[in-house]
Write a protein that holds these residues in place. Structure first.
Motif, PDB file in Angstrom:
ATOM      1  N   TYR A 169       4.757   6.309   7.355  1.00 35.65           N
ATOM      2  CA  TYR A 169       4.699   5.675   8.156  1.00 35.65           C
ATOM      3  C   TYR A 169       6.103   4.049   8.009  1.00 35.65           C
ATOM      4  O   TYR A 169       6.008   3.354   7.361  1.00 35.65           O
ATOM      5  CB  TYR A 169       3.843   5.172   7.670  1.00 35.65           C
ATOM      6  CG  TYR A 169       3.441   2.991   8.588  1.00 35.65           C
ATOM      7  CD1 TYR A 169       2.451   3.061   9.945  1.00 35.65           C
ATOM      8  CD2 TYR A 169       3.081   2.374   8.274  1.00 35.65           C
ATOM      9  CE1 TYR A 169       2.585   1.931  10.645  1.00 35.65           C
ATOM     10  CE2 TYR A 169       2.745   0.866   8.582  1.00 35.65           C
ATOM     11  CZ  TYR A 169       2.757   1.236  10.108  1.00 35.65           C
ATOM     12  OH  TYR A 169       1.717  -0.408  10.545  1.00 35.65           O
ATOM     13  N   THR A 170       6.494   3.396   8.821  1.00 34.62           N
ATOM     14  CA  THR A 170       6.975   2.413   8.892  1.00 34.62           C
ATOM     15  C   THR A 170       6.228   1.240  10.079  1.00 34.62           C
ATOM     16  O   THR A 170       6.044   1.308  10.948  1.00 34.62           O
ATOM     17  CB  THR A 170       8.740   3.027   9.694  1.00 34.62           C
ATOM     18  OG1 THR A 170       9.059   3.574   8.665  1.00 34.62           O
ATOM     19  CG2 THR A 170       9.301   1.255  10.109  1.00 34.62           C
TER      20      THR A 170
ATOM     21  N   ILE B 272       6.057  -0.049  14.810  1.00 29.12           N
ATOM     22  CA  ILE B 272       5.586   0.937  14.479  1.00 29.12           C
ATOM     23  C   ILE B 272       5.584   1.890  14.771  1.00 29.12           C
ATOM     24  O   ILE B 272       6.307   2.894  15.591  1.00 29.12           O
ATOM     25  CB  ILE B 272       3.783   0.379  14.165  1.00 29.12           C
ATOM     26  CG1 ILE B 272       3.588   1.192  15.754  1.00 29.12           C
ATOM     27  CG2 ILE B 272       3.311  -0.650  13.969  1.00 29.12           C
ATOM     28  CD1 ILE B 272       2.047   1.563  15.393  1.00 29.12           C
ATOM     29  N   SER B 273       6.114   2.696  13.702  1.00 31.19           N
ATOM     30  CA  SER B 273       6.479   4.803  13.732  1.00 31.19           C
ATOM     31  C   SER B 273       5.656   5.166  12.802  1.00 31.19           C
ATOM     32  O   SER B 273       5.233   4.886  12.072  1.00 31.19           O
ATOM     33  CB  SER B 273       8.374   4.211  12.901  1.00 31.19           C
ATOM     34  OG  SER B 273       8.325   6.184  13.286  1.00 31.19           O
ATOM     35  N   LEU B 274       5.510   6.494  13.043  1.00 32.36           N
ATOM     36  CA  LEU B 274       4.744   7.535  12.722  1.00 32.36           C
ATOM     37  C   LEU B 274       5.621   8.629  12.459  1.00 32.36           C
ATOM     38  O   LEU B 274       5.981   9.075  13.694  1.00 32.36           O
ATOM     39  CB  LEU B 274       2.988   8.000  12.997  1.00 32.36           C
ATOM     40  CG  LEU B 274       2.439   6.429  12.797  1.00 32.36           C
ATOM     41  CD1 LEU B 274       0.845   7.425  13.378  1.00 32.36           C
ATOM     42  CD2 LEU B 274       1.924   6.456  11.249  1.00 32.36           C
TER      43      LEU B 274
ATOM     44  N   TYR C 255       0.898  -0.722  -0.338  1.00 38.20           N
ATOM     45  CA  TYR C 255      -0.563  -0.034   0.125  1.00 38.20           C
ATOM     46  C   TYR C 255       0.493   1.240   0.097  1.00 38.20           C
ATOM     47  O   TYR C 255       0.217   1.921  -0.177  1.00 38.20           O
ATOM     48  CB  TYR C 255      -0.792   0.220   1.201  1.00 38.20           C
ATOM     49  CG  TYR C 255      -1.644  -1.211   1.506  1.00 38.20           C
ATOM     50  CD1 TYR C 255      -2.931  -1.141   0.912  1.00 38.20           C
ATOM     51  CD2 TYR C 255      -2.045  -2.119   2.226  1.00 38.20           C
ATOM     52  CE1 TYR C 255      -3.860  -2.670   0.372  1.00 38.20           C
ATOM     53  CE2 TYR C 255      -2.551  -3.674   2.556  1.00 38.20           C
ATOM     54  CZ  TYR C 255      -3.496  -2.813   1.528  1.00 38.20           C
ATOM     55  OH  TYR C 255      -4.768  -4.695   1.467  1.00 38.20           O
ATOM     56  N   GLY C 256       2.152   1.589   0.383  1.00 39.01           N
ATOM     57  CA  GLY C 256       2.845   2.470   0.643  1.00 39.01           C
ATOM     58  C   GLY C 256       3.387   2.932   1.780  1.00 39.01           C
ATOM     59  O   GLY C 256       2.704   2.528   2.362  1.00 39.01           O
ATOM     60  N   HIS C 257       4.004   3.618   1.867  1.00 39.98           N
ATOM     61  CA  HIS C 257       4.405   4.114   3.354  1.00 39.98           C
ATOM     62  C   HIS C 257       4.474   5.805   3.832  1.00 39.98           C
ATOM     63  O   HIS C 257       5.151   6.231   4.842  1.00 39.98           O
ATOM     64  CB  HIS C 257       5.953   3.664   3.376  1.00 39.98           C
ATOM     65  CG  HIS C 257       6.475   2.698   3.817  1.00 39.98           C
ATOM     66  ND1 HIS C 257       5.907   1.649   4.858  1.00 39.98           N
ATOM     67  CD2 HIS C 257       6.725   1.690   2.677  1.00 39.98           C
ATOM     68  CE1 HIS C 257       6.347   0.149   4.109  1.00 39.98           C
ATOM     69  NE2 HIS C 257       6.482  -0.174   3.245  1.00 39.98           N
ATOM     70  N   GLU C 258       3.611   6.046   2.349  1.00 44.95           N
ATOM     71  CA  GLU C 258       3.329   7.983   2.952  1.00 44.95           C
ATOM     72  C   GLU C 258       1.817   8.229   2.569  1.00 44.95           C
ATOM     73  O   GLU C 258       1.248   7.217   1.734  1.00 44.95           O
ATOM     74  CB  GLU C 258       3.932   8.971   1.699  1.00 44.95           C
ATOM     75  CG  GLU C 258       5.460   8.528   2.325  1.00 44.95           C
ATOM     76  CD  GLU C 258       6.875   9.216   1.207  1.00 44.95           C
ATOM     77  OE1 GLU C 258       5.771  10.123   0.593  1.00 44.95           O
ATOM     78  OE2 GLU C 258       7.535   9.320   1.766  1.00 44.95           O
TER      79      GLU C 258
END
Length: 247
Positions: free
Chosen positions: A231-232, A173-175, A144-147
């Motif tokens: 997002y990670t 998880i990281s935002l 889905y992508g990370h941005e």
């Protein structure tokens, strides 16, 4: 255009409407406030040297009553509702969080028809008016992508409630929202639900307190501009709920 009168709403969505032709006036209270809340610490430093300037909210209008006793009965009903928790005052499609009732007055206009001037004053729990709640839902991670980006209106920054519904497992998880980063070190499984409430400063996993596993700051969305979200972590469905804020 017809403007509906202001009304009060409590945390259980019970409402009390003021009579027709009641109006609201809002102004800043110029004094250092004890109302600072942790999630607002960054924004409050930008606006008032680390402390809020709370707002005084005056609701005024004229009512018709058969006598003063009837007029006071209406005032008593407003007082009783005003002492509820989680109170909001709604006017012209926006709401402000009410901290407490300050004072009220009732005055006979001296005119025929038993007309009374009514004035109710509140202190706002924080200085911002908020619009209706908005929810944006999207996928992040993996295929889905990370941005992602969100265009937020209003004239002030606002603090969202971020919900991540896990579609995969992972330990971290990281935002990063507009350079404000937070992370959660937690063993997450498929269908786990993470809720980061940036306004109240709480973090929960499946309804259980997980603040001990949280790091970084509670991000805010910048009013009147585009907000970048990075997002990670494992695949997840993300819900971001927020209300546009107005100073």
């Amino acid at each position: 255009m017809t403007i509906s009168p202001p009304y009060l709403k409590d945390k259980d969505n019970n409402t009390l409407s003021f009579p027709p032709k009641f109006y609201v006036r809002s102004e800043s209270i110029s004094r250092r406030s004890s109302l600072v809340q942790l999630p607002f610490s960054n924004l409050s430093k930008e606006t008032s040297d680390g402390c809020f300037n709370p707002r005084r909210i005056d609701v005024t209008g004229i009512i018709y009553a058969a006598d003063e006793t009837e007029a006071l009965t209406l005032l008593d009903a407003i007082h009783a509702f005003s002492n509820k928790r989680g109170l909001e005052l709604w006017y012209k499609g926006r709401r402000i969080k009410i901290d407490k009732l300050l004072e009220s007055s009732l005055q006979d206009t001296g005119k025929k028809g038993f007309l009374y001037n009514v004035s109710i004053s509140y202190q706002a729990g924080d200085p911002f008016w908020y619009g209706e709640e908005i929810e944006e839902v999207f996928n992040l991670g993996g295929m889905y992508g990370h941005e992602h980006s969100i265009e937020v209106g209003g004239t002030a920054d606002t603090f969202p409630v971020i919900t991540l519904m896990m579609a995969d497992s992972g330990d971290y998880i990281s935002l990063n929202i507009n350079g404000m980063q937070c992370g959660l070190s937690y063993s997450l499984a498929v269908d786990d639900v993470v809720v980061i409430d940036c306004y109240n400063g709480t973090v929960k996993v499946n309804g259980e307190n997980a603040i001990a596993y949280f790091s970084g700051v509670f991000p805010r969305l910048l009013g009147g501009q585009n907000n970048s979200i990075q997002y990670t972590g494992p695949d997840c469905l993300v819900s971001i709920k927020y209300s546009e804020a107005y100073i």
